[in-house]
Design an enzyme around this catalytic site. Structure first.
Site, PDB file in Angstrom:
ATOM      1  N   ASN A 447       9.877  -6.091  -1.343  1.00 16.94           N
ATOM      2  CA  ASN A 447       9.310  -6.379  -0.022  1.00 16.94           C
ATOM      3  C   ASN A 447       8.988  -7.867   0.023  1.00 16.94           C
ATOM      4  O   ASN A 447       8.001  -8.315  -0.554  1.00 16.94           O
ATOM      5  CB  ASN A 447       8.049  -5.533   0.202  1.00 16.94           C
ATOM      6  CG  ASN A 447       7.382  -5.835   1.528  1.00 16.94           C
ATOM      7  OD1 ASN A 447       7.978  -6.441   2.418  1.00 16.94           O
ATOM      8  ND2 ASN A 447       6.132  -5.406   1.666  1.00 16.94           N
ATOM      9  N   LYS A 449       8.023  -9.733   2.447  1.00 20.32           N
ATOM     10  CA  LYS A 449       6.928 -10.079   3.357  1.00 20.32           C
ATOM     11  C   LYS A 449       7.304 -11.337   4.162  1.00 20.32           C
ATOM     12  O   LYS A 449       8.471 -11.578   4.430  1.00 20.32           O
ATOM     13  CB  LYS A 449       5.610 -10.235   2.593  1.00 20.32           C
ATOM     14  CG  LYS A 449       5.268  -8.975   1.778  1.00 20.32           C
ATOM     15  CD  LYS A 449       3.893  -9.024   1.171  1.00 20.32           C
ATOM     16  CE  LYS A 449       3.630  -7.739   0.396  1.00 20.32           C
ATOM     17  NZ  LYS A 449       2.277  -7.694  -0.173  1.00 20.32           N
ATOM     18  N   HIS A 534       2.830   0.085   5.963  1.00 21.46           N
ATOM     19  CA  HIS A 534       2.285  -0.787   4.921  1.00 21.46           C
ATOM     20  C   HIS A 534       0.839  -1.141   5.251  1.00 21.46           C
ATOM     21  O   HIS A 534       0.465  -1.327   6.410  1.00 21.46           O
ATOM     22  CB  HIS A 534       3.133  -2.060   4.800  1.00 21.46           C
ATOM     23  CG  HIS A 534       2.865  -2.814   3.534  1.00 21.46           C
ATOM     24  ND1 HIS A 534       1.775  -3.637   3.381  1.00 21.46           N
ATOM     25  CD2 HIS A 534       3.547  -2.860   2.360  1.00 21.46           C
ATOM     26  CE1 HIS A 534       1.801  -4.168   2.168  1.00 21.46           C
ATOM     27  NE2 HIS A 534       2.871  -3.706   1.521  1.00 21.46           N
ATOM     28  N   GLU A 536      -0.831  -3.769   5.031  1.00 22.54           N
ATOM     29  CA  GLU A 536      -1.053  -5.026   5.745  1.00 22.54           C
ATOM     30  C   GLU A 536      -0.819  -4.847   7.245  1.00 22.54           C
ATOM     31  O   GLU A 536      -1.508  -5.461   8.075  1.00 22.54           O
ATOM     32  CB  GLU A 536      -0.141  -6.112   5.172  1.00 22.54           C
ATOM     33  CG  GLU A 536      -0.541  -6.511   3.753  1.00 22.54           C
ATOM     34  CD  GLU A 536       0.553  -7.222   2.980  1.00 22.54           C
ATOM     35  OE1 GLU A 536       0.306  -7.565   1.826  1.00 22.54           O
ATOM     36  OE2 GLU A 536       1.662  -7.417   3.536  1.00 22.54           O
ATOM     37  N   GLU A 606       0.516   2.972  -2.449  1.00 22.25           N
ATOM     38  CA  GLU A 606       0.041   1.620  -2.731  1.00 22.25           C
ATOM     39  C   GLU A 606      -1.488   1.607  -2.744  1.00 22.25           C
ATOM     40  O   GLU A 606      -2.113   1.653  -1.680  1.00 22.25           O
ATOM     41  CB  GLU A 606       0.573   0.624  -1.696  1.00 22.25           C
ATOM     42  CG  GLU A 606       0.459   1.094  -0.236  1.00 22.25           C
ATOM     43  CD  GLU A 606       0.667  -0.023   0.760  1.00 22.25           C
ATOM     44  OE1 GLU A 606       1.064  -1.120   0.341  1.00 22.25           O
ATOM     45  OE2 GLU A 606       0.410   0.192   1.945  1.00 22.25           O
ATOM     46  N   GLY A 612      -1.523  -7.608  -4.584  1.00 17.57           N
ATOM     47  CA  GLY A 612      -1.716  -9.052  -4.549  1.00 17.57           C
ATOM     48  C   GLY A 612      -2.995  -9.514  -5.208  1.00 17.57           C
ATOM     49  O   GLY A 612      -3.375 -10.673  -5.086  1.00 17.57           O
ATOM     50  N   SER A 652       1.018  -4.480  -7.586  1.00 18.58           N
ATOM     51  CA  SER A 652       1.059  -5.434  -8.696  1.00 18.58           C
ATOM     52  C   SER A 652       1.883  -4.912  -9.868  1.00 18.58           C
ATOM     53  O   SER A 652       1.464  -5.002 -11.028  1.00 18.58           O
ATOM     54  CB  SER A 652      -0.366  -5.782  -9.153  1.00 18.58           C
ATOM     55  OG  SER A 652      -1.052  -6.462  -8.130  1.00 18.58           O
TER      56      SER A 652
END
Length: 691
Positions: A447, A449, A534, A536, A606, A612, A652
């Protein structure tokens, strides 16, 4: 082996520190007035006592005992491990230098760490704190090595009950008297024996100094030069002038104020009963029970029991007390510190017989006519209390230790049954699917991003494609790029080796939605996949379950396979809500699909707290969650569909931890973020399937 030894060492330090703080806090709580006196000693040593009123030192005493006891219990139960170890380290960083100052300057003889229960010299206290600081440092460095006795969800019961219990102990001790009396004047103590010095023991020397006033001038006198009656008595102090064997009781004396006669021996050797009304300082005495005090005096007079009021106050204070209360009993002078040691109440009533302490009463619980309903020789008030130290300890166990023990056993039993259920469920799923394990597709998806311009993105795609064409992967590989890359990247990829996906698509099919990219547009670029749900997108763009439901439907309608993300925040995991959060996300957006539609869904778990951040869920944590996800898929679509569903881990994931993660039976690959932006790093993760 090394980890086992480390954990054993950490928990040994934990036990040492916890028990020390629990003992220290408890003995202070059962004698808050004694702790107040010790705080005053510290303030006097620093010349600050005159600036701090008594109510503040008493409040500090209660808070200090509750804090020490609470910290010890929290450490013992491993509650808020990071916070508690930090607080303990801060506390020891303050206390250890203070005790070094005490050892060097010796402003007070005893630090009062354990009240009157355990007496330590200042140097012993300092070295004790050095050892404790080392132990605290160990638990501070390794807080997670301390196993919990109760689960996080039940820890509030322990903390709240502990606070209520220790404050109740202090409150009872203030209202009545300390439940445990470690002083030499405790009930049952023989004062005369406490004053004895063994044969051959070095004799200490003491000097009593009397502070007297005449014509506005104050002077100090000793017994040898005691002045005439024209001087007014102000105060007296007893100090040790030469070292030697110091008996537990060395400063007990009774001197009548009316004629200066020392009546100590006559009081202690009286074979009958004697009432002693003890008021260290009449100026500060509570006068709310004057009627009961006078009733006890009348009772003593009627039955011919001696009754004396012992005080360290001067003549003016005695006269004021007599005028206020109408007291007719004789007053005697005794050292103030001694009186404060005899009973933690001002005033308090002590009954002795033949030199032995028979009873003590606080001013709140003085005996009334119902208790003094006959001669002392024949009633309960004239006998030693029937409750023993073991009985008092049993009461503490029943009120505090037993409830927490029951809670701990119940909590651990419940946690064990939950673990067994999860294990059983996981084992059933694994046993059901293990024969078909090879059928499920393994995937590593990148991904990108919002990273890289068009030229850099195409270059990276070429590099990844060339590396994988040259060294065929053992899994499916997908790269999901920003919209602007899709059409160009599709031209440089070998679709049989590397799949192409988008990072998002619109929840509308077409129309006046400036800036949006529809699923049909994504499909037209040559992409086969799209990432939806996702964290985010949920966090920054407010995508709800209903919006995602529309996106999923449109993506499937246009022939795209969906990589659907789900996962919990750190707060949700700490609240043990990860299962219900993940299930709700799936229920709201994809569990409405038909069985045929479900075949085009890839799930990606996730843990948001590991995206991150550099943190990674342990392989066991990831496996547990993916096994749970597979189980709820099985509940919805059946075991066969659950076996066929590819579930990725995203959080991660790196080349270093990918082999361990991918070795778990329910982890079918990874959704890779930052590590997919470098071909070498991305391939390192893909190659984990070859290990």
């Amino acid at each position: 082996m090394v980890k086992t030894l480390k954990d054993a060492g950490v928990n040994l330090c934990r036990l040492l520190v916890a028990l020390t703080f629990i003992l220290s806090g408890f003995v202070k709580a059962v004698d808050p007035i004694g702790t107040q006196y010790k705080i005053t000693d510290y303030l006097e040593a620093m010349h600050l006592a005159q600036y701090v009123p008594d109510f503040m030192t008493l409040t500090a005493s209660v808070i200090l005992s509750a804090m020490e006891f609470g910290l010890g219990v929290c450490l013992l139960f491993a509650i808020r491990r990071h916070l508690i170890t930090r607080l303990l380290l801060l506390l020891m960083a303050i206390l250890t230098p203070v005790t070094l100052w005490l050892a060097l300057a010796n402003p007070i003889a005893d630090c009062g760490c354990f009240g009157d229960a355990v007496k330590l010299t200042n140097w012993q206290t300092f070295w004790k704190n050095v050892v404790l600081t080392g132990a605290v440092w160990v638990v501070f460095r390794h807080p997670l090595s301390m196993g919990r006795f109760v689960s996080r969800s039940n820890q509030w019961i322990v903390t709240n009950y502990t606070a209520l219990f220790i404050l109740a102990v202090s409150g009872y001790s203030l209202y009545a008297l300390p439940q445990f009396d470690f002083r030499p004047y405790h009930i049952g103590a023989d004062i005369r024996k406490g004053m004895e010095i063994p044969d051959g023991a070095p004799q200490p020397q003491f000097e009593t100094t009397f502070i007297m006033e005449k014509n506005g001038q104050r002077k100090e006198f000793t017994v040898d030069n005691y002045p005439d009656s024209t001087w007014t008595y102000i105060d007296s102090k007893t100090r040790q002038t030469a070292e030697g064997y110091t008996p537990p009781i060395h400063d007990f004396s009774i001197t009548r104020t009316d004629n200066g006669e020392d009546i100590t021996d006559s009081v202690l050797n009286n074979p009958g009963y004697t009432f002693l009304l003890v008021s260290p300082y009449l100026e500060q005495a509570d006068d709310s029970r004057l009627d009961l005090i006078n009733q006890v005096y009348d009772y003593a007079e009627t039955n011919h029991y001696p009754f004396y009021c012992l005080t360290a106050s001067g003549d003016k204070a005695i006269e004021r007390w007599q005028d206020t209360t109408g007291a007719e009993y004789p007053f005697c002078t005794t050292d103030g510190t001694t009186l404060e040691t005899i009973i933690r109440s001002n005033p308090g009533l002590v009954l002795i017989k033949n030199g032995k302490v028979i009873r003590k009463w606080s001013h709140n619980l003085l005996p009334d006519e119902a208790a003094l309903n006959g001669r002392l020789e024949h009633i309960e008030a004239g006998r030693l209390p029937s409750d023993t130290i073991p009985e008092k300890i049993l009461v503490i166990l029943l009120w505090y230790v037993l409830p927490l023990t029951v809670l701990t056993i119940a909590d651990r039993t419940w946690q064990w049954t939950q673990w067994l259920k999860k294990k059983e469920q996981s084992n059933k799923i694994y046993q059901l699917f293990k024969t078909k394990r090879k059928m499920r597709k393994k995937i590593v998806a990148g991904n990108w991003k919002m990273n890289m311009n068009l030229q850099d993105g195409v270059a990276l795609a070429k590099e990844i494609n060339e590396a994988l064409v040259a060294d065929k992967p053992n899994c499916g590989v997908i790269i999901c790029t920003p919209f602007i890359h899709l059409a160009s990247v599709a031209q440089v990829l070998d679709a049989s080796v590397v799949g192409l996906g988008a990072e998002n698509c619109a929840d509308k099919e077409k129309g006046a939605y400036t800036g949006e990219v529809s699923a049909e547009m994504v499909k037209s670029t040559g992409a086969q996949y799209v990432i939806l749900g996702h964290s985010e997108r949920r966090q920054y763009y407010g995508e709800t379950a209903e919006i995602l439901k529309e996106k999923v439907q449109l993506a499937l309608k246009n022939g795209l396979k969906v990589i659907f993300c789900c996962g919990e925040t750190l707060e949700e995991r700490e609240a043990n809500k990860q299962n219900e959060v993940v299930k709700a996300e799936l229920d709201g957006s994809v569990f409405n699909l038909s069985a045929d539609e479900w075949k085009n869904i890839i799930l990606a778990y996730e843990p948001i707290w590991a995206i991150g951040t550099g943190k990674t869920a342990t392989s066991d944590q990831a496996e547990e969650m993916l096994a749970y996800i597979r189980s709820i898929v099985a509940e919805k679509y059946g075991n066969e569909a659950a076996e066929d569903t590819t579930i990725l881990y995203g959080g991660s994931c790196k080349a270093s931890n990918a082999p361990e993660l991918f070795s778990k039976p329910n982890i079918d690959g990874g959704l890779i973020g930052g590590a997919s932006l470098k071909a070498a790093d991305f391939k390192g993760i893909i190659d984990a399937w070859k290990k």
